[in-house]
Design an enzyme around this catalytic site. Structure first.
Site, short mmCIF file in Angstrom:
data_model
loop_
_atom_site.label_atom_id
_atom_site.label_comp_id
_atom_site.label_asym_id
_atom_site.label_seq_id
_atom_site.Cartn_x
_atom_site.Cartn_y
_atom_site.Cartn_z
N ASP A 100 -7.39 4.07 -4.53
CA ASP A 100 -8.77 4.21 -5.54
C ASP A 100 -9.55 5.26 -4.77
OD1 ASP A 100 -9.73 2.90 -3.06
OD2 ASP A 100 -11.70 2.26 -3.79
N TYR A 123 -6.36 10.22 4.80
CA TYR A 123 -4.81 9.33 4.31
C TYR A 123 -5.01 9.57 3.29
CZ TYR A 123 -5.02 4.12 2.17
OH TYR A 123 -4.85 3.26 1.32
N1 LIG Z 1 -6.39 -2.84 2.22
C1 LIG Z 1 -7.26 -2.31 1.48
O1 LIG Z 1 -8.36 -2.50 1.19
C2 LIG Z 1 -6.38 -1.25 0.81
C3 LIG Z 1 -6.94 -1.07 -0.72
C4 LIG Z 1 -6.06 0.28 -1.78
C5 LIG Z 1 -5.24 0.66 -1.66
N2 LIG Z 1 -4.51 -0.24 -0.03
C6 LIG Z 1 -2.90 -0.15 -0.56
O2 LIG Z 1 -2.49 -1.13 -0.53
C7 LIG Z 1 -0.80 -1.43 0.09
C8 LIG Z 1 -1.32 -2.87 0.67
O3 LIG Z 1 -2.08 -2.61 1.74
P1 LIG Z 1 -2.40 -3.77 3.34
O4 LIG Z 1 -3.88 -3.73 2.45
O5 LIG Z 1 -1.90 -4.82 2.51
O6 LIG Z 1 -2.35 -3.15 4.49
P2 LIG Z 1 -1.57 -3.23 5.64
O7 LIG Z 1 -2.30 -4.83 5.55
O8 LIG Z 1 -1.98 -2.78 6.20
O9 LIG Z 1 -0.25 -3.95 5.44
C9 LIG Z 1 0.76 -2.32 5.46
C10 LIG Z 1 1.84 -3.29 6.43
O10 LIG Z 1 3.11 -1.81 6.02
C11 LIG Z 1 3.56 -2.09 7.38
N3 LIG Z 1 3.83 -0.74 7.72
C12 LIG Z 1 3.17 0.50 8.32
N4 LIG Z 1 3.84 1.66 8.34
C13 LIG Z 1 5.29 0.95 8.26
C14 LIG Z 1 6.80 1.35 7.93
N5 LIG Z 1 6.61 3.15 8.68
N6 LIG Z 1 7.52 1.52 7.72
C15 LIG Z 1 7.59 -0.17 7.06
N7 LIG Z 1 6.21 -0.96 7.22
C16 LIG Z 1 5.04 -0.09 7.57
C17 LIG Z 1 2.10 -2.13 8.86
O11 LIG Z 1 2.84 -2.63 9.97
P3 LIG Z 1 2.15 -2.87 10.71
O12 LIG Z 1 1.49 -2.99 11.14
O13 LIG Z 1 2.70 -3.00 12.29
O14 LIG Z 1 2.33 -0.87 11.41
C18 LIG Z 1 2.33 -3.43 7.73
O15 LIG Z 1 2.16 -4.53 8.03
C19 LIG Z 1 -1.25 0.05 0.77
O16 LIG Z 1 -0.11 0.52 -0.04
C20 LIG Z 1 -3.05 0.51 0.91
O17 LIG Z 1 -2.64 1.96 1.19
C21 LIG Z 1 -5.18 -0.94 0.03
#
Ligand SMILES: NC(=O)c1ccc[n+]([C@@H]2O[C@H](COP(=O)([O-])OP(=O)(O)OC[C@H]3O[C@@H](n4cnc5c(N)ncnc54)[C@H](OP(=O)(O)O)[C@@H]3O)[C@@H](O)[C@H]2O)c1
Length: 280
Positions: A100, A123
């Protein structure tokens, strides 16, 4: 159905695994596959021969990205593109997750898929570029914008508020950011439904319905157990700018025949009623 899941160790990545238990799932966490490394991505894809690639990996530290925009770009834009290019090369479909935060909040009403993004932060700019690379890749691509994700795995607002409430109130929470809190489990089930039905192409908003401020969300999380006081975004003093209003409305998802998600209140009640799943 063979699925390559990138970012399997993250919050969404971990909730996706039980939701996709019917498939032949190949989960790769960050250590096992760095999506910023195009050669590693191509090697993993050649090894797994996926029908589907799901990108749950992201550089998700919104404030950190202001100081490390190149690192955020390498994952959120180039990394997403690497996966999509590999999908196009082998004829796999790809599901990519976006945010979002691509919107600036000036609309003041729920954003549909037809609204024009204007990202405010590093970001958000890298995530917007990632969407465009995936959609331009030539792969059968589905980009899902979601928001304010929470689950029992990983770090998120709900767990932070629950932990702060344990320590005692009052809690001070920003009241001038409105969005669409979304359970990672609901998004995971939506992705499983999408794959089961053979996929759809394009850009979709997928969130629990309705909208609230972070202050209202925090009050719903603690349910009156501790006092919650409203503060402004300026008072919170975060590094990266955030949209004041980024609630999403999904027009295309139900129009494509996919099941609408419940309201954020129903999703939160279900979440709080669950016994916490063990971290794995
Ligand atoms: N969390 C929110 O509130 C939110 C809101 C809107 C959209 N999103 C989107 O939803 C999706 C999932 O988010 P999430 O909340 O699950 O985030 P998350 O918990 O931070 O998970 C992201 C994962 O990606 C891994 N990662 C980082 N760099 C990487 C790389 N170069 N290659 C492979 N893996 C890598 C991280 O590993 P490390 O921790 O080891 O680096 C982490 O395990 C993302 O696309 C995010 O942008 C999230």
């Amino acid at each position: 159905m063979v699925i390559l899941l990138a970012g399997a160790g993250g919050q969404l990545g971990r909730d996706l695994q039980p939701a996709l238990r019917g498939a032949q799932l190949h989960p790769f966490d960050h250590r096992q596959l760095d999506i910023a490394d195009a050669r590693a991505v191509n090697a993993a894809v050649d090894r797994v021969h996926p029908d589907w690639i799901i990108n749950a990996a992201a550089f998700n530290d919104v404030d950190g990205a202001e100081k490390a925009p190149d690192q955020a770009f390498a994952v959120n834009a180039a990394g997403a593109g690497n996966l999509a290019d590999a999908a196009a090369r082998v004829g796999a479909a790809i599901v990519h997750i976006s945010t979002d935060y691509v919107f600036d909040g000036a609309k003041g009403a729920p954003y549909t898929e037809d609204d024009r993004p204007n990202p405010l932060s590093a970001y958000a700019r890298t995530k917007y570029e990632g969407e465009q690379r995936v959609l331009a890749s030539g792969a059968a691509a589905c980009v899902l914008r979601t928001a304010w994700l929470y689950g029992w795995q990983g770090k998120n607002f709900v767990k932070a508020i629950l932990a702060a409430a344990e320590r005692g109130g009052p809690l001070r929470v920003v009241a001038d950011q409105v969005g669409s809190p979304t359970a990672a489990r609901d998004l995971s089930e939506a992705i499983a439904a999408l794959i089961e039905r053979g996929g759809v192409r394009g850009l979709f908003h997928v969130v629990n319905s309705g909208a609230c401020s972070r202050f209202e969300f925090a009050k719903a999380i603690v349910g009156g157990r501790v006092e919650v006081l409203p503060i402004t975004t300026a008072e919170a003093g975060r590094v990266a700018p955030r949209p004041k209003y980024s609630a999403l409305s999904s027009m295309r998802w139900p129009a494509a025949g996919l099941p609408a998600l419940s309201s954020w209140q129903v999703a939160l009640d279900r979440f709080l009623g669950e016994k916490q799943a063990p971290e794995h």
